[in-house]
Enzyme design. Structure first.
Site, PDB file in Angstrom:
ATOM      1  N   HIS A   1     -58.108 -57.032 -38.918  1.00  0.00           N
ATOM      2  CA  HIS A   1     -57.872 -58.454 -39.243  1.00  0.00           C
ATOM      3  C   HIS A   1     -57.006 -59.033 -38.127  1.00  0.00           C
ATOM      4  O   HIS A   1     -55.804 -58.788 -38.067  1.00  0.00           O
ATOM      5  CB  HIS A   1     -57.153 -58.603 -40.578  1.00  0.00           C
TER       6      HIS A   1
ATOM      7  N   HIS B   1     -56.260 -62.564 -35.438  1.00  0.00           N
ATOM      8  CA  HIS B   1     -56.457 -63.925 -34.953  1.00  0.00           C
ATOM      9  C   HIS B   1     -56.202 -63.956 -33.447  1.00  0.00           C
ATOM     10  O   HIS B   1     -55.113 -63.575 -32.990  1.00  0.00           O
ATOM     11  CB  HIS B   1     -55.494 -64.897 -35.639  1.00  0.00           C
TER      12      HIS B   1
ATOM     13  N   LYS C   1     -66.215 -63.977 -43.524  1.00  0.00           N
ATOM     14  CA  LYS C   1     -64.882 -64.260 -44.030  1.00  0.00           C
ATOM     15  C   LYS C   1     -64.926 -65.367 -45.079  1.00  0.00           C
ATOM     16  O   LYS C   1     -65.454 -66.452 -44.840  1.00  0.00           O
ATOM     17  CB  LYS C   1     -63.948 -64.680 -42.885  1.00  0.00           C
TER      18      LYS C   1
ATOM     19  N   HIS D   1     -59.736 -63.768 -48.159  1.00  0.00           N
ATOM     20  CA  HIS D   1     -58.352 -64.235 -48.274  1.00  0.00           C
ATOM     21  C   HIS D   1     -58.118 -64.500 -49.754  1.00  0.00           C
ATOM     22  O   HIS D   1     -58.569 -65.507 -50.302  1.00  0.00           O
ATOM     23  CB  HIS D   1     -58.120 -65.502 -47.454  1.00  0.00           C
TER      24      HIS D   1
ATOM     25  N   HIS E   1     -55.065 -58.469 -46.162  1.00  0.00           N
ATOM     26  CA  HIS E   1     -53.612 -58.644 -46.167  1.00  0.00           C
ATOM     27  C   HIS E   1     -53.039 -58.710 -47.582  1.00  0.00           C
ATOM     28  O   HIS E   1     -52.388 -59.687 -47.968  1.00  0.00           O
ATOM     29  CB  HIS E   1     -53.187 -59.864 -45.348  1.00  0.00           C
TER      30      HIS E   1
ATOM     31  N   ASP F   1     -53.305 -58.993 -39.182  1.00  0.00           N
ATOM     32  CA  ASP F   1     -53.221 -60.441 -39.379  1.00  0.00           C
ATOM     33  C   ASP F   1     -52.294 -61.056 -38.353  1.00  0.00           C
ATOM     34  O   ASP F   1     -51.612 -62.056 -38.622  1.00  0.00           O
ATOM     35  CB  ASP F   1     -52.767 -60.785 -40.803  1.00  0.00           C
TER      36      ASP F   1
END
Length: 344
Positions: free
Chosen positions: A13, A15, A99, A136, A174, A247
């Site tokens: 995960h 970004h 996602k 999420h 997460h 994350d």
């Protein structure tokens, strides 16, 4: 133990953003990680196979010469997602997952799902082709306390969704609560959960005690100490239901420190040192390879990396406090403890 060698880890995960930010932070992950599941919440989001291919090319162009790093692409699920386009991208090996963001749950999630019934045909197609869904897991109802949003999501949304589509493979991303830990253990091979580096280290006191600390603010927000301890117990247990998803979420300091500060902790730079420290504290260094390098590939049906990574224990390690981008600095997560392990 003064040294440990493990298979090269993966981040399930991550970004990376785009543009100047991408160019600055991609090398931080590529230094230690072999692969990463790339989040698609750009502006505009990555919703088609063509957009995922273009984003993958930009990531590869941002890597240092000679870097051995593979971005594993995802699509952003919307109520207008084309199941056939998704299936083609998955069959071609372009994407590894889709996602799901509940609309409004976190950064750049405005295009997410509001009515879960509208995406049921897409979920059924994903179950048919074996494409995992990364979730999420928070409700966004105004009447639900922010510290309860994950637990409520499991009961109201995730469990009913999985019962209606039992063959769908799901990653609870997460997780931050004991309820998340417990639920992730119930789903067998079709259910997994990622745990971040920072949620193993901080509870909500880190954000709120002694003044507001914006660089510890993330979503899902850190919870009570009992939940942090449950996460640590899960991560260090050796149970393959749990695997690393940092994350790592870079934001310019200007955005983090604004009156409406952005959520996210940037941990790509020092994650492996932090994890080794945590696992040693919990007498579980022998479980670090499973959490960081083996459980994730197993869930996604991939081989573990052949390359290895060695961590050595010594004097306290210093890391830069920030990463510079062409648009401003990004603060590196401070674990609030000395780190004695570094990648050799």
């Amino acid at each position: 133990m003064q040294q440990i060698t493990i298979r090269r880890p993966d981040d399930w995960h991550l970004h990376l953003r785009d543009g100047a930010m991408l160019n600055a932070v991609a090398p931080e992950t590529a230094r230690h990680f072999g692969r990463a599941i790339i989040m698609p919440n750009l502006v505009p989001p990555v919703v088609t196979g063509d957009q995922a291919a273009a984003y993958r090319d930009r990531i590869l162009a941002a890597l240092p010469e000679g870097a051995e790093f593979e971005p594993l692409m995802t699509l952003y699920l919307t109520e207008d997602t084309d199941p056939d386009d998704l299936a083609r991208a998955h069959a071609d090996g372009l994407i590894k997952a889709v996602k799901l963001y509940p609309a409004g749950a976190t950064t750049n999630s405005a295009s997410g799902v509001r009515d879960f019934d509208k995406v049921r045909p897409v979920l059924e197609k994903m179950a048919e082709i074996g494409c995992p869904m990364c979730v999420h897991g928070e409700v966004v109802d105004d009447d639900i306390d922010i510290f309860d949003r994950e637990a409520v999501f499991i009961d109201r949304v995730l469990d009913p969704l999985r019962q209606k589509t039992p063959d769908l493979r799901v990653v609870m991303e997460h997780i931050t609560t004991k309820q998340g830990v417990d639920y992730a253990a119930t789903g067998g091979d079709a259910l997994g959960a990622t745990i971040t580096t920072h949620h193993l280290v901080i509870n909500r006191n880190a954000i709120l005690v002694g003044g507001i600390k914006p660089h510890y603010y993330c979503l899902p927000v850190a919870k009570r100490e009992e939940h942090r301890l449950a996460l640590r117990a899960a991560a260090t247990s050796g149970d393959s239901s749990y695997f690393l998803g940092t994350d790592s979420a870079p934001h310019l300091d200007e955005a983090k420190l604004s009156p409406c500060g952005c959520a996210g902790c940037f941990t790509a730079t020092n994650t492996m040192s932090i994890l080794a420290e945590v696992f040693e504290q919990d007498n579980a260094l022998d479980k670090l390879e499973g959490f960081a390098s083996l459980h994730g590939p197993k869930f996604y049906g991939l081989a573990a990396n052949e390359a290895t990574l060695t961590l050595t224990k010594g004097d306290a390690v210093s890391y830069p406090t920030e990463i510079k981008t062409a648009e401003g600095p990004v603060t590196v997560f401070d674990p609030m403890m000395p780190l004695h392990w570094q990648v050799s």
